[in-house]
Design a protein around this motif. Structure first.
Motif, PDB file in Angstrom:
ATOM      1  N   LYS A  29       0.586  -1.190   0.130  1.00  0.00           N
ATOM      2  CA  LYS A  29       0.367   0.092  -0.169  1.00  0.00           C
ATOM      3  C   LYS A  29       1.276   1.132  -0.205  1.00  0.00           C
ATOM      4  N   GLY A  30       0.893   1.832  -1.103  1.00  0.00           N
ATOM      5  CA  GLY A  30       1.616   3.005  -1.281  1.00  0.00           C
ATOM      6  C   GLY A  30       3.500   2.400  -0.880  1.00  0.00           C
ATOM      7  N   THR A  31       4.263   3.368  -0.100  1.00  0.00           N
ATOM      8  CA  THR A  31       5.203   3.184  -0.299  1.00  0.00           C
ATOM      9  C   THR A  31       5.090   1.993   1.107  1.00  0.00           C
ATOM     10  N   HIS A  32       4.154   1.441   1.363  1.00  0.00           N
ATOM     11  CA  HIS A  32       4.862   0.075   2.761  1.00  0.00           C
ATOM     12  C   HIS A  32       3.775  -0.763   2.251  1.00  0.00           C
ATOM     13  N   PHE A  33       4.312  -2.173   2.996  1.00  0.00           N
ATOM     14  CA  PHE A  33       3.673  -3.260   2.878  1.00  0.00           C
ATOM     15  C   PHE A  33       2.115  -3.673   4.197  1.00  0.00           C
ATOM     16  N   VAL A 274      15.930   3.231 -10.595  1.00  0.00           N
ATOM     17  CA  VAL A 274      14.173   3.580 -10.749  1.00  0.00           C
ATOM     18  C   VAL A 274      13.776   3.224 -11.634  1.00  0.00           C
ATOM     19  N   ALA A 275      14.390   3.198 -12.792  1.00  0.00           N
ATOM     20  CA  ALA A 275      13.314   2.424 -14.029  1.00  0.00           C
ATOM     21  C   ALA A 275      12.334   1.303 -13.705  1.00  0.00           C
ATOM     22  N   ASN A 276      13.727   0.207 -12.898  1.00  0.00           N
ATOM     23  CA  ASN A 276      13.017  -0.766 -12.842  1.00  0.00           C
ATOM     24  C   ASN A 276      11.647  -0.691 -11.716  1.00  0.00           C
ATOM     25  N   LEU A 277      12.040   0.234 -10.598  1.00  0.00           N
ATOM     26  CA  LEU A 277      11.131  -0.116  -9.507  1.00  0.00           C
ATOM     27  C   LEU A 277       9.550   0.826 -10.283  1.00  0.00           C
ATOM     28  N   ASP A 283       6.337  -5.025  -7.986  1.00  0.00           N
ATOM     29  CA  ASP A 283       5.839  -4.308  -6.602  1.00  0.00           C
ATOM     30  C   ASP A 283       6.789  -3.759  -5.624  1.00  0.00           C
ATOM     31  N   PHE A 284       8.301  -4.360  -5.726  1.00  0.00           N
ATOM     32  CA  PHE A 284       9.377  -3.479  -4.736  1.00  0.00           C
ATOM     33  C   PHE A 284       9.772  -3.503  -5.114  1.00  0.00           C
ATOM     34  N   GLY A 285      11.035  -2.788  -4.093  1.00  0.00           N
ATOM     35  CA  GLY A 285      12.591  -2.698  -4.951  1.00  0.00           C
ATOM     36  C   GLY A 285      13.179  -2.602  -3.753  1.00  0.00           C
ATOM     37  N   THR A 286      14.603  -3.864  -4.557  1.00  0.00           N
ATOM     38  CA  THR A 286      15.905  -3.517  -3.006  1.00  0.00           C
ATOM     39  C   THR A 286      17.086  -3.761  -3.631  1.00  0.00           C
ATOM     40  N   VAL A 315       9.144   7.372  -6.156  1.00  0.00           N
ATOM     41  CA  VAL A 315       7.995   5.661  -7.070  1.00  0.00           C
ATOM     42  C   VAL A 315       6.858   6.004  -6.957  1.00  0.00           C
ATOM     43  N   GLY A 316       7.125   5.912  -5.150  1.00  0.00           N
ATOM     44  CA  GLY A 316       5.786   5.040  -4.526  1.00  0.00           C
ATOM     45  C   GLY A 316       5.085   4.217  -4.191  1.00  0.00           C
ATOM     46  N   LYS A 317       5.843   3.602  -3.870  1.00  0.00           N
ATOM     47  CA  LYS A 317       6.196   1.966  -3.982  1.00  0.00           C
ATOM     48  C   LYS A 317       7.455   1.484  -2.765  1.00  0.00           C
TER      49      LYS A 317
END
Length: 409
Positions: A29-33, A274-277, A283-286, A315-317
């Protein structure tokens, strides 16, 4: 164990929209799980070795001890490729345990053909690991292949299918088809399990690998766009098989800023964080953090954390610090022949503090260690291991960090 949940999912998805998920599945949900409708910020850990552990009492003990310590998310390998056609001195060059009889091996390659091991030393073993995770309430991030030569990885596919270069894994149609075959086998087998936190496309994908044990990079075939295109293709494929679990890339989080002289920001390794995110089906970045290996400083690493938190907001993820470590005194002497003015508590503590201050969605330290309770004795130590029983390190870096995260909830 999977059949009952599978029946529930089939019934549920026939009545509600496809985005609905069963209880126990992690969402964003937005920037959190979120977990069961509530925010799910977490400290977790890496235990790649737990899934090669053949004693199930040991696996149960590992997961129980981690979860009891407040580490409910564990990242582990969902691959091991044995290359029967391997010759001494050939590439990819990986450790001999890949072909030792009785070891956990999931795919065996011979003369360009692959056999998936669905027996007791293959996927039936992973069945048991997932079942134990379900029982212990542990969530698994499952990585589906490796950039590096350890445990097989990308080059085993490529070399067996007539490829020459490391980065062919991302664009050779025959190689992609073979990798998709493995992805489909694993993802569909566990698509109904709440123990799966996320499917991860690869461990630390890059255009090249270590230059010694791996195939070389092609002279002009790989850019940041190459891996982004591949990530888009594979993540979309996984979502077509399993729309309920999260998907992530598993990269080290390097940025792609043309002209930046810092290699971790200049895009030369083929990663554009950033492009991958921004990809629809990631769904999320690492990101990973090893300033010892990267010849970087502790303050540089702290800024690297902050820059990823900034990207998370832009990005909002969600973004997680998926691997991070600082060599022990003995590990640094053995691997680098140097000393440091920073202790592990000071270095790792600074990154955790930055992650907390800027509210990263989660983090998983490398790597989880146990000194007691395993049938094999002390767990593996690669110089980065934090042992739960070593309170000098585990108290500030695990227990206190977990407590700080819980204050958000």
């Amino acid at each position: 164990m999977f059949a009952k949940l599978g029946a529930f999912v089939a019934c549920a998805t026939s009545l509600v929209v496809a985005t609905s998920v069963p209880s126990g599945f992690v969402t964003t949900k937005g920037t959190h799980f979120q977990l069961n409708g509530k925010p799910f910020y977490f400290a977790g850990t890496n235990s790649y070795w737990s899934q090669y552990t053949t004693n199930y009492d040991d696996i149960n003990f590992i997961f129980k001890r981690a979860n009891t310590a407040g580490l409910p998310v564990i990242r582990t390998w969902g691959f091991n490729d044995a290359n029967a056609t391997f010759t001494a001195g050939g590439l990819p060059m990986y450790s001999a345990y890949n072909s030792i009889a009785g070891q956990i091996v999931y795919q065996t390659w011979a003369d360009g053909k692959v056999t998936i091991n669905t027996g007791a030393t293959g996927l039936q073993h992973f069945d048991k690991l997932v079942s134990i995770a379900e029982q212990q309430g542990v969530k698994l991030i499952v990585t589906l292949t490796n950039n590096w030569a350890d445990y097989g990885g990308m080059d085993v596919y490529t070399i067996n299918l007539g490829g020459t270069y490391h980065d062919e894994f991302y664009y050779n149609p025959t190689v992609i088809a073979a990798y998709k075959n493995w992805v489909k086998t694993v993802v569909t087998r566990y698509k109904n399990s709440p123990a799966i936190f996320a499917w991860e496309l690869a461990n630390e994908p890059r255009c090249e690998a270590d230059g010694t044990r791996n195939l070389p990079r092609s002279p002009s075939g790989c850019t940041a766009a190459t891996i982004t295109t591949w990530a888009d293709q594979i993540s979309t494929y996984i979502k077509s098989l399993d729309p309920l679990h999260l998907v992530t890339l598993g990269d080290e989080g390097f940025f792609n800023e043309p002209g930046n002289s810092d290699w971790a920001y200049g895009g030369g390794d083929g990663i554009d964080f950033v492009a991958n995110l921004k990809l629809k089906n990631l769904d999320f970045g690492t990101f990973h953090l090893y300033p010892d290996w990267w010849s970087k400083t502790v303050p540089w690493a702290t800024q690297f954390v902050i820059d990823h938190a900034t990207a998370q907001q832009q990005v909002g993820k969600p973004v997680i610090m998926e691997e991070y470590g600082w060599l022990s005194v003995a590990g640094r002497e053995q691997n680098l022949g140097t000393t440091s003015n920073y202790t592990r508590v000071e270095a790792v503590g600074a990154w955790q503090e930055a992650a907390l201050e800027h509210k990263l969605a989660g983090d998983l330290f490398w790597q989880f260690g146990l000194e007691k309770g395993l049938s094999t004795g002390t767990s593996t130590d690669d110089g980065f291991t934090i042992y739960l029983e070593n309170l000098t390190e585990s108290q500030p870096l695990i227990y206190n960090h977990v407590a700080a995260i819980k204050q958000w909830l």
